[in-house]
Design an enzyme around this catalytic site. Structure first.
Site, short mmCIF file in Angstrom:
data_model
loop_
_atom_site.label_atom_id
_atom_site.label_comp_id
_atom_site.label_asym_id
_atom_site.label_seq_id
_atom_site.Cartn_x
_atom_site.Cartn_y
_atom_site.Cartn_z
CB THR A 43 32.61 15.81 -80.74
OG1 THR A 43 33.77 15.42 -81.47
CG2 THR A 43 32.26 17.24 -81.05
CB CYS A 44 28.64 13.92 -77.56
SG CYS A 44 28.07 13.55 -79.22
CG HIS A 45 32.22 13.09 -72.34
ND1 HIS A 45 31.22 12.63 -71.50
CD2 HIS A 45 33.30 13.28 -71.56
CE1 HIS A 45 31.70 12.54 -70.27
NE2 HIS A 45 32.96 12.93 -70.28
CB ALA A 49 26.87 17.43 -73.63
#
Ligand code: BEZ
Length: 164
Positions: A43-45, A49
């Site tokens: 999810t971050c990637h 972000a």
């Protein structure tokens, strides 16, 4: 008062790891800080972000002085991640490799079952002159809904209007 602790974090400047103190970095500024569970995690990637990167210019135009992302990762991993995603160089990446910042603000959780050890919760925070104005924590760290950059921009607008 919700003042933030003064903790040492690492950031990459001109290819060199540099220590920064949160006390200096967040002083006399309006700062939007996103706490993410981990560089390169799905999810971050793929979502969180990149969407922050897409919106950073708008936030800076709206009067935010600094947009930063912190995670419990080392400075080399954070830098490799920023390069891989081609994140805007307007975002300051703050490596909290020892977890001191996440722990000191009560945002640490244990992701042992995933083999990730101690990680930062996913949160978004608006800081003014070193004081927390607003903190939103994602109930499920694999989602980026209430902590999205759009949700944050809306909340800041609403809070600023209510203070006029
Ligand atoms: C994610 O960003 O998707 C994620 C973060 C930490 C653990 C697992 C997934």
């Amino acid at each position: 008062m919700n003042s933030l602790p003064n903790v040492k974090l690492m950031t990459m400047r001109d290819g060199k790891p540099c220590a920064v103190q949160t006390g200096d970095l967040f002083a006399n500024k309006s700062v939007v800080l996103f706490g993410l569970p981990g560089a390169f995690t799905p999810t971050c990637h793929y979502q969180h972000a990149p969407s922050i990167s897409d919106d950073v210019e708008n936030m800076l135009k709206e009067g935010v002085d600094l947009v930063a992302i912190t995670a419990v990762n080392d400075v080399y991993v954070m830098d490799a991640w920023a390069n891989e995603l081609e994140l805007s160089d307007k975002i300051v990446l703050l490596a909290d490799g020892n977890g001191d910042f996440a722990r000191s603000i009560g945002m640490m959780f244990l992701a042992r079952e995933l083999g990730l050890g101690e990680r930062s919760r996913r949160y978004s925070m608006w800081i003014k002159d070193g004081i927390i104005q607003m903190l939103t924590v994602e109930p499920d760290f694999t989602l980026a809904d209430v902590t999205s950059v759009h949700a944050m921009a809306q909340l800041i607008k609403t809070l600023q209007k209510s203070r006029l």
